[in-house]
Design an enzyme around this catalytic site. Structure first.
Site, short mmCIF file in Angstrom:
data_model
loop_
_atom_site.label_atom_id
_atom_site.label_comp_id
_atom_site.label_asym_id
_atom_site.label_seq_id
_atom_site.Cartn_x
_atom_site.Cartn_y
_atom_site.Cartn_z
N GLY A 80 0.83 -1.20 0.00
CA GLY A 80 0.00 0.00 0.00
C GLY A 80 0.86 1.25 0.00
N GLY A 128 0.33 -5.27 0.63
CA GLY A 128 -0.88 -5.24 -0.18
C GLY A 128 -0.74 -5.99 -1.49
N GLU A 151 5.53 -5.85 7.69
CA GLU A 151 4.84 -4.80 8.47
C GLU A 151 5.47 -4.51 9.83
OE1 GLU A 151 2.22 -5.87 5.22
OE2 GLU A 151 3.36 -7.07 6.65
N ASP A 159 -1.54 -7.54 7.25
CA ASP A 159 -2.98 -7.39 7.01
C ASP A 159 -3.29 -7.98 5.64
OD1 ASP A 159 -1.77 -5.33 5.54
OD2 ASP A 159 -3.47 -3.98 5.80
#
Length: 368
Positions: A80, A128, A151, A159
């Site tokens: 992301g 992502g 992350e 995520d």
């Protein structure tokens, strides 16, 4: 990255300057992430476009399969747009929460897509990028693949369904990948269950052309090569022994005191984990243990819940600052050590949201 060749482009589905290009090549719906300078990092606009187009193609009898690739030579997708997330945090906005709602709906749709969903996971596939590829049903890696969920390096936790995927990896290899944020080569991605097929990068353009009118299983089989061995598979002894704990501090202790084969690798893993955000490490470990008993949609809802708590804390912002904004690579974590992160602090990340949980039920209806 490969750029598929073909003879038709639906101008209503994309243009050359767009961040995502949508083409129709024979019976193939072609998606090209088109931010090569940013290694195709996902923006809010991109995930909204992806959700809308994939929803439309799912109901289009003229589209037999979908192919997702990245523009440029560096990777499918580096994750992301965390600079946008950083700016949103600085200004106290809701942009990041809205972005995650759409992104996680996209991940959920991909996981149960009614047609073959082919992802070319060439080059960097991080964060992502894993979410838009590893939930598909035809996942292709190459000798250039460098995949991972890094992350904890930026004060966050995996995520986009990453906790679900890694919690179902063999033994404790997923735990190792999540806590260290290690980059995974093709052999490791296949071993962890994040990919299905190995195709040399030199064959990707030919594969993309074949997919225009062939069944994916036939086309992929023709170009599949012998994958490299998985390093993680060869290290299962110390990984399974050291990571088989629900306490991050205990895991680090086991890594530091391991004396069998892989002693140096175990010690290096301990050093790596201790350099990450202590809060992120502990929340990630708890997320993985919980996700092992959840469905993907339930794991996505849990990740949304913990993600909003990370937005409220100091480490996510500090991690992005240190790694991407100021680039001093010297984050000041609060708390600074694993021992200082109390169980009650971790538990709060999983408490129900006052503003409502993630709703994955109305996803495509809003994007048809």
């Amino acid at each position: 990255m490969t750029a598929a060749t073909g003879n038709t482009t639906d101008s209503t589905e994309g243009s050359g300057g767009a961040e995502v290009l949508f083409d129709r090549r024979g019976r193939l719906g072609l998606v090209t992430l088109n931010r090569p300078r940013a290694v195709n990092a996902l923006t809010a606009g991109m995930v909204d476009l992806l959700l809308r187009q994939l929803t439309a193609w799912a109901a289009d009898d003229g589209v037999a399969s979908v192919l997702v690739q990245g523009a440029g030579e560096r990777g499918l997708c580096a994750g992301g747009d965390i600079v946008a997330i950083y700016r949103d945090m600085l200004h106290g906005g809701n942009g990041t929460a809205d972005f995650w709602k759409t992104e996680y709906r996209l991940n959920s749709l991909i996981s149960r897509y009614p047609k073959p969903y082919v992802a070319l996971m060439d080059g960097l596939v991080l964060g992502g990028g894993v979410g838009i590829s590893a939930h598909g049903n035809v996942r292709v890696v190459t000798e250039r693949t460098r995949m991972g969920m890094p992350e904890t390096t930026i004060g966050f936790a995996p995520d986009v369904g990453g906790t679900f995927l890694l919690s179902h990896a063999p033994g404790e290899t997923g735990t190792h990948a999540a806590l260290t944020g290690a980059h995974l080569a093709a052999g490791d991605a296949l071993f962890l269950g994040l990919a299905d097929h190995y195709v040399p990068s030199s064959a990707l353009s030919s594969l993309a052309v074949a997919l225009e009118n062939e069944r994916p299983e036939d086309a992929v089989a023709r170009y599949t090569g012998q994958p490299p061995a998985s390093e993680l598979a060869a290290q299962r002894e110390w990984i399974d022994a050291c990571y088989d704990s629900d306490d991050a501090g205990e895991i680090v202790t086991r890594l530091r005191t391991w004396t069998g084969p892989g002693q140096d690798a175990a010690a290096a893993a301990a050093d790596t984990i201790e350099a990450k955000s202590p809060t992120s490490v502990k929340v990630t470990l708890a997320s993985l243990r919980r996700a092992a008993a959840l469905t993907l949609d339930e794991a996505l809802a849990q990740e949304y819940r913990t993600g909003l708590r990370f937005l409220q804390g100091p480490d996510f912002r500090e991690g992005i600052r240190a790694q991407v904004v100021d680039k001093d690579r010297n984050p000041q974590w609060k708390p600074a050590t694993l021992a200082e992160v109390l169980p009650a602090q971790v538990d709060r990340f999983f408490e129900p949201l006052d503003g409502g949980e993630l709703d994955l039920q109305a996803k495509e209806a809003d994007h048809a």
